[in-house]
Design a protein around this motif. Structure first.
Motif, mmCIF file in Angstrom:
data_model
loop_
_atom_site.group_PDB
_atom_site.id
_atom_site.type_symbol
_atom_site.label_atom_id
_atom_site.label_comp_id
_atom_site.label_asym_id
_atom_site.label_seq_id
_atom_site.Cartn_x
_atom_site.Cartn_y
_atom_site.Cartn_z
ATOM 1 N N ILE A 179 16.950 0.103 -0.814
ATOM 2 C CA ILE A 179 17.994 -0.845 -1.211
ATOM 3 C C ILE A 179 19.028 -0.141 -2.083
ATOM 4 O O ILE A 179 18.702 0.755 -2.873
ATOM 5 C CB ILE A 179 17.378 -2.059 -1.929
ATOM 6 N N GLN A 180 20.290 -0.529 -1.923
ATOM 7 C CA GLN A 180 21.394 0.144 -2.625
ATOM 8 C C GLN A 180 21.746 -0.585 -3.921
ATOM 9 O O GLN A 180 21.562 -1.796 -4.039
ATOM 10 C CB GLN A 180 22.623 0.190 -1.721
ATOM 11 N N GLU A 191 24.003 -2.472 -6.691
ATOM 12 C CA GLU A 191 25.030 -3.511 -6.558
ATOM 13 C C GLU A 191 26.258 -3.127 -7.391
ATOM 14 O O GLU A 191 26.127 -2.691 -8.529
ATOM 15 C CB GLU A 191 24.430 -4.822 -7.065
ATOM 16 N N ASN A 232 27.370 -4.593 -1.721
ATOM 17 C CA ASN A 232 25.912 -4.448 -1.750
ATOM 18 C C ASN A 232 25.256 -5.381 -2.768
ATOM 19 O O ASN A 232 24.350 -4.976 -3.507
ATOM 20 C CB ASN A 232 25.522 -2.988 -2.049
ATOM 21 N N ILE A 236 22.724 -7.654 -4.344
ATOM 22 C CA ILE A 236 21.282 -7.695 -4.122
ATOM 23 C C ILE A 236 20.812 -9.146 -4.134
ATOM 24 O O ILE A 236 21.076 -9.888 -5.085
ATOM 25 C CB ILE A 236 20.538 -6.887 -5.195
ATOM 26 N N GLN A 250 17.301 -7.510 -0.178
ATOM 27 C CA GLN A 250 18.262 -6.877 0.720
ATOM 28 C C GLN A 250 19.656 -6.930 0.108
ATOM 29 O O GLN A 250 19.911 -7.651 -0.850
ATOM 30 C CB GLN A 250 18.264 -7.560 2.085
ATOM 31 N N ASN A 251 20.546 -6.131 0.683
ATOM 32 C CA ASN A 251 21.937 -6.094 0.240
ATOM 33 C C ASN A 251 22.805 -6.980 1.116
ATOM 34 O O ASN A 251 22.625 -7.029 2.338
ATOM 35 C CB ASN A 251 22.497 -4.673 0.304
ATOM 36 N N ASN A 304 26.541 -6.963 2.205
ATOM 37 C CA ASN A 304 27.588 -5.934 2.161
ATOM 38 C C ASN A 304 28.800 -6.376 1.362
ATOM 39 O O ASN A 304 29.324 -5.623 0.536
ATOM 40 C CB ASN A 304 28.018 -5.551 3.586
#
Length: 275
Positions: A151-152, A154, A184, A186, A199-200, A202
């Motif tokens: 996960i990226q 935010e 991103n 969250i 999950q992100n 977008n």
């Protein structure tokens, strides 16, 4: 706290906090989750002139986690920051920059720029712009059946325009229009197998307006606020999950010698959830 020179004030702080959670199922031990945060902060203020001030410093944070459910590596964050706060006639300016180096996500820069204009002694116009960064929590990264190691982080950018009116008789009344755009974001989403996964999103944005009021009435501090907002998932053009469109709060507090007694009432409109 201390003064290095007449114009240079310095502060050094060491802090530690812990959260220990033990869970039971049918009266028997089931799981435990323990976190510990240590923080070391050195902050300085330097007066360039009576109405012009520099702020600069550094910070180091350590985050540790242990559980019988899953493991996670510790996280260290080394930060440096600087800023300026000044007044010139009816104009007020605030500029802040900060860089945080995460042991697991690298360096992340953020800023805040604020401007205020006093139309009269009581009436002021305000404009702010800023960005923000949020690293995923250990649960969002590693919790079994929920966390996603890929996960990226935010990121967000915000702008605000507002006006405030402040007098001893009427109190402080402020109205602000705002917009925050996320990359991103969250969140948690329900999967076909019935599990929730971090999950992100977008692209997402939240636009709205907020009004607040604070005053002292017959020795009692009173505050109220209300927010109308439109939180949108721009991928699906739908309302963001678990985000209410309306919030309101009311609080009161009064000092009795060395003691303070108060309370707060918070309400929100319905929030959509998966399914």
């Amino acid at each position: 706290n201390g003064k290095l020179t007449r114009d240079w004030t310095t502060h050094f702080k060491v802090a530690q906090s812990g959260d220990n959670s033990e869970n039971t199922l049918n009266g028997l031990f089931n799981s435990n989750f323990n976190t510990r945060n240590r923080q070391y902060t050195w902050q300085n203020e330097y007066a360039l002139a009576p109405t012009h001030k520099l702020l600069f410093g550094t910070e180091y944070a350590q985050q540790e986690f242990s559980s019988n459910t899953y493991g996670a590596p510790g996280r260290n964050i080394a930060s440096v920051f600087g800023g300026y706060d000044g007044r010139l006639g009816k104009h007020q300016l605030q500029l802040n920059v900060r860089n945080d180096h995460y042991s697991d996500f690298g360096s992340q820069a953020s800023y805040f720029a604020g401007y205020g204009y006093n139309v009269t002694e009581a009436f002021k116009l305000i404009a702010n712009a800023s960005n923000a960064f949020r690293a995923p929590t250990f649960n969002e990264l590693y919790y079994p059946g929920y966390g996603q190691p890929g996960i990226q982080p935010e990121r967000a950018k915000s702008v605000e325009l507002g006006a405030q009116y402040n007098t001893d008789a009427a109190g402080l009344l402020r109205v602000t229009a705002f917009e925050t755009r996320y990359d991103n974001l969250i969140t948690s989403a329900l999967q076909p197998n019935g599990l929730y996964l971090a999950q992100n999103v977008n692209k997402a944005k939240v636009q709205g307006i907020e009004a607040s009021w604070r005053a002292k009435l017959m020795g009692t501090d009173v505050g109220a606020s209300i927010t109308f907002q439109n939180p949108v998932d721009e991928q699906s053009n739908t309302q963001l999950l678990r985000r209410a469109r309306r919030h309101a709060a009311f609080d009161v507090g009064r000092q009795f010698g060395d003691f303070r007694l108060g309370g707060e009432w918070i309400i929100s409109s319905t929030r959509m959830d998966s399914g």
